[in-house]
Design a protein around this motif. Sequence first.
Motif, PDB file in Angstrom:
ATOM      1  N   THR A 103      47.689  44.650  10.054  1.00 25.17           N
ATOM      2  CA  THR A 103      46.649  45.050  10.994  1.00 25.17           C
ATOM      3  C   THR A 103      46.806  44.237  12.273  1.00 25.17           C
ATOM      4  OG1 THR A 103      45.201  45.215   9.051  1.00 25.17           O
ATOM      5  CG2 THR A 103      44.190  45.540  11.204  1.00 25.17           C
ATOM      6  N   THR A 136      37.504  30.251   4.118  1.00 24.22           N
ATOM      7  CA  THR A 136      37.794  31.686   4.115  1.00 24.22           C
ATOM      8  C   THR A 136      38.983  32.060   3.247  1.00 24.22           C
ATOM      9  OG1 THR A 136      39.354  31.719   5.989  1.00 24.22           O
ATOM     10  CG2 THR A 136      36.985  31.754   6.508  1.00 24.22           C
ATOM     11  N   ASP A 153      41.039  48.560  17.068  1.00 22.01           N
ATOM     12  CA  ASP A 153      40.708  47.647  15.973  1.00 22.01           C
ATOM     13  C   ASP A 153      40.116  46.351  16.516  1.00 22.01           C
ATOM     14  OD1 ASP A 153      41.630  49.424  14.079  1.00 22.01           O
ATOM     15  OD2 ASP A 153      43.550  48.421  13.777  1.00 22.01           O
ATOM     16  N   ARG A 173      36.706  36.766  11.678  1.00 24.95           N
ATOM     17  CA  ARG A 173      36.201  38.147  11.586  1.00 24.95           C
ATOM     18  C   ARG A 173      37.260  39.085  10.998  1.00 24.95           C
ATOM     19  NH1 ARG A 173      31.644  40.109  14.853  1.00 24.95           N
ATOM     20  NH2 ARG A 173      30.444  38.315  15.573  1.00 24.95           N
ATOM     21  N   GLN A 175      39.613  38.306   8.873  1.00 22.65           N
ATOM     22  CA  GLN A 175      39.656  38.037   7.433  1.00 22.65           C
ATOM     23  C   GLN A 175      38.500  38.717   6.722  1.00 22.65           C
ATOM     24  OE1 GLN A 175      41.678  36.779   5.364  1.00 22.65           O
ATOM     25  NE2 GLN A 175      40.686  35.573   3.775  1.00 22.65           N
ATOM     26  N   ARG A 176      37.308  38.608   7.298  1.00 21.20           N
ATOM     27  CA  ARG A 176      36.113  39.196   6.694  1.00 21.20           C
ATOM     28  C   ARG A 176      36.207  40.727   6.647  1.00 21.20           C
ATOM     29  NH1 ARG A 176      31.707  36.871   9.839  1.00 21.20           N
ATOM     30  NH2 ARG A 176      32.106  35.027   8.566  1.00 21.20           N
ATOM     31  N   ALA A 177      36.890  41.300   7.652  1.00 24.25           N
ATOM     32  CA  ALA A 177      37.022  42.751   7.726  1.00 24.25           C
ATOM     33  C   ALA A 177      38.139  43.282   6.834  1.00 24.25           C
ATOM     34  CB  ALA A 177      37.270  43.172   9.172  1.00 24.25           C
ATOM     35  N   GLY A 178      38.865  42.388   6.185  1.00 26.74           N
ATOM     36  CA  GLY A 178      39.923  42.813   5.283  1.00 26.74           C
ATOM     37  C   GLY A 178      41.236  43.147   5.964  1.00 26.74           C
ATOM     38  N   TRP A 179      41.445  42.626   7.165  1.00 23.72           N
ATOM     39  CA  TRP A 179      42.698  42.884   7.871  1.00 23.72           C
ATOM     40  C   TRP A 179      43.867  42.230   7.132  1.00 23.72           C
ATOM     41  CZ3 TRP A 179      42.597  42.393  13.916  1.00 23.72           C
ATOM     42  CH2 TRP A 179      41.643  43.284  14.435  1.00 23.72           C
ATOM     43  N   THR A 180      45.018  42.855   7.241  1.00 26.18           N
ATOM     44  CA  THR A 180      46.258  42.234   6.802  1.00 26.18           C
ATOM     45  C   THR A 180      46.846  41.492   7.996  1.00 26.18           C
ATOM     46  OG1 THR A 180      46.696  43.979   5.184  1.00 26.18           O
ATOM     47  CG2 THR A 180      48.574  42.629   5.893  1.00 26.18           C
TER      48      THR A 180
END
Length: 223
Positions: A103, A136, A153, A173, A175-180
């Motif tokens: 991402t 995190t 994004d 943010r 990391q929290r959003a699940g980005w790679t």
Amino acid sequence: MTTCDLVLPCRDEAAALPGVMARVPEGFAVIVVDNGSRDGTAEVARGLGATVVEESRPGYGAAVHAGVEAARAEYVAVLDGDGSMDPAELVPLLEEVRRGEATMAVGRRRPGARGVWPWHARTGNAVVLAWLRRRTGLSVRDIAPARVCRRTDLLDLGVQDRRFGYPVELLVRAQRAGWTITEHDITYLPRAAGTRSKVSGSVRGTLRAGRDFARVLATEAGR
């Protein structure tokens, strides 16, 4: 054809821009965000063919955000405009994001000369990274000084900090959003002659950045 807009947040980087612009790879269009320069940065940038955005609010995050808002390409890259990193090294980061393997792809600095990364800047970087890993689970090894992702994004992520805490909030943010998030080694070079870092150029600058990092970390820890 423009594939990616390259945002260069700049304050008094007129001496660095010719060298940076000369190394911009094909497919990248440059947006220089002039953040209160007094050395003719905007004029130099226009003369080199860059789009110039004026951002009067002081702060790294304010400059980056203004550049991202001004971008029009599907992908956006952000890089310091001081000549310490080679824009050509953004190409593999962009390709990884375009292939859907990340991402956001970020640069991990590797000093290319002795003394290029002062002890106080390295120490501050390490402290912030240790906090990120502990709170995190994000295992990045640098605070993303160079990065590439889709413009939409990044805007949808809603990063709020407008000072030096911007890249830390971005990582939290994301990391929290699940980005790679993937990392690539990039060469960290001496700044262009005639310029000075607002962060690593002095202990005072590093402490000021550290204060911004701490504020962001404290805010994100409470979410």
